[in-house]
Design a protein around this motif. Sequence first.
Motif, short mmCIF file in Angstrom:
data_model
loop_
_atom_site.label_atom_id
_atom_site.label_comp_id
_atom_site.label_asym_id
_atom_site.label_seq_id
_atom_site.Cartn_x
_atom_site.Cartn_y
_atom_site.Cartn_z
N PHE A 194 10.94 -6.85 -1.74
CA PHE A 194 9.75 -7.67 -1.50
C PHE A 194 9.48 -7.47 -3.25
O PHE A 194 9.90 -6.56 -3.99
CB PHE A 194 8.66 -7.02 -0.83
CG PHE A 194 8.66 -7.13 0.51
CD1 PHE A 194 8.42 -8.28 1.22
CD2 PHE A 194 9.50 -6.23 1.21
CE1 PHE A 194 8.65 -8.50 2.45
CE2 PHE A 194 9.67 -6.49 2.68
CZ PHE A 194 9.01 -7.60 3.17
N PRO A 195 8.61 -8.43 -3.73
CA PRO A 195 8.01 -8.35 -5.12
C PRO A 195 7.54 -6.70 -5.37
O PRO A 195 6.95 -6.22 -4.25
CB PRO A 195 7.09 -9.40 -5.19
CG PRO A 195 7.32 -10.17 -4.10
CD PRO A 195 8.05 -9.35 -3.00
N PRO A 196 7.35 -6.34 -6.41
CA PRO A 196 6.80 -5.06 -7.07
C PRO A 196 5.33 -4.99 -6.29
O PRO A 196 4.54 -6.17 -6.46
CB PRO A 196 6.88 -4.81 -8.38
CG PRO A 196 7.88 -5.94 -8.86
CD PRO A 196 7.69 -6.95 -7.60
N LEU A 197 5.01 -3.94 -5.78
CA LEU A 197 3.33 -3.64 -5.43
C LEU A 197 2.95 -2.65 -6.52
O LEU A 197 3.22 -1.62 -6.47
CB LEU A 197 3.38 -3.11 -3.88
CG LEU A 197 1.88 -2.76 -3.81
CD1 LEU A 197 0.96 -3.99 -3.71
CD2 LEU A 197 1.93 -2.21 -2.25
N LEU A 198 1.99 -2.96 -7.32
CA LEU A 198 1.34 -2.37 -8.33
C LEU A 198 -0.01 -1.97 -7.90
O LEU A 198 -0.73 -2.85 -8.04
CB LEU A 198 1.59 -2.89 -9.91
CG LEU A 198 2.90 -3.31 -10.21
CD1 LEU A 198 2.98 -3.75 -11.68
CD2 LEU A 198 3.88 -1.98 -10.21
N LEU A 199 -0.10 -0.75 -7.39
CA LEU A 199 -1.51 -0.49 -7.14
C LEU A 199 -2.40 -0.18 -8.32
O LEU A 199 -2.13 0.22 -9.45
CB LEU A 199 -1.47 1.09 -6.32
CG LEU A 199 -0.73 0.88 -5.10
CD1 LEU A 199 -0.40 2.25 -4.51
CD2 LEU A 199 -1.10 -0.18 -4.11
N GLU A 200 -3.59 -0.54 -8.02
CA GLU A 200 -4.65 -0.50 -9.28
C GLU A 200 -5.24 0.89 -9.50
O GLU A 200 -4.94 1.70 -8.31
CB GLU A 200 -5.96 -1.29 -8.82
CG GLU A 200 -5.87 -2.80 -8.42
CD GLU A 200 -5.64 -3.70 -9.93
OE1 GLU A 200 -6.32 -3.26 -10.95
OE2 GLU A 200 -4.64 -4.61 -9.92
N PRO A 201 -5.49 1.06 -10.56
CA PRO A 201 -5.97 2.42 -10.82
C PRO A 201 -6.98 2.80 -9.83
O PRO A 201 -7.79 1.93 -9.41
CB PRO A 201 -6.34 2.48 -12.34
CG PRO A 201 -5.63 1.32 -12.90
CD PRO A 201 -5.63 0.37 -11.79
N VAL A 202 -7.20 3.92 -9.77
CA VAL A 202 -8.25 4.62 -8.79
C VAL A 202 -9.40 5.59 -9.42
O VAL A 202 -9.01 6.26 -10.09
CB VAL A 202 -7.66 5.33 -7.72
CG1 VAL A 202 -8.63 6.01 -6.60
CG2 VAL A 202 -6.82 4.55 -6.66
N ASN A 203 -10.67 5.26 -9.32
CA ASN A 203 -11.62 6.02 -9.77
C ASN A 203 -11.90 7.20 -8.81
O ASN A 203 -12.78 7.02 -7.91
CB ASN A 203 -12.80 4.91 -10.18
CG ASN A 203 -13.96 6.04 -10.86
OD1 ASN A 203 -14.16 7.10 -10.74
ND2 ASN A 203 -14.93 5.32 -11.31
#
Length: 155
Positions: free
Chosen positions: A127-136
Amino acid sequence: MSEATTQQPEQIFTINKIYTRNVSFESPNAPGIFTVEFQPQLEVDLNVSSEALEPEEGVFNVIVRVTATTRIDEHVAFLVEVEQAGIFQIKGFTDADINYLLGVHCPNILFPYAREAVSDLVIRGGFPPLLLEPVNFEAMYAEHVQQQQAEATQQ
């Protein structure tokens, strides 16, 4: 009072080990899922837990658990779970500071490793890369503390 009795205890924050505790990747509808247009809906669940391994030495294990489920229409394209963990020594801090370090600082150290593992597993799954958003993690921790305080006042 002598100078030795008024000094604060030495504060220690050390990373002893960073390790991957568990990884899982499933693509239950492969290979058929690769023949449809890829317009995914993503659900991400994030959890942080910690436990004292050697309380007298201030040694703690912290786990950041990321579960990402991607669907195309009603079909699961993939489900990936990563448990990224670390062993930390935290000594000479107040209990409140230790809880803050376990809930905010340690997860901030571990999350980039989990994020990379998730992306790598998804790519290896085709699958295309899954780049998780930064987490606060600070906001998550503050919300957790407020929830605990609300539960305590209700009792």
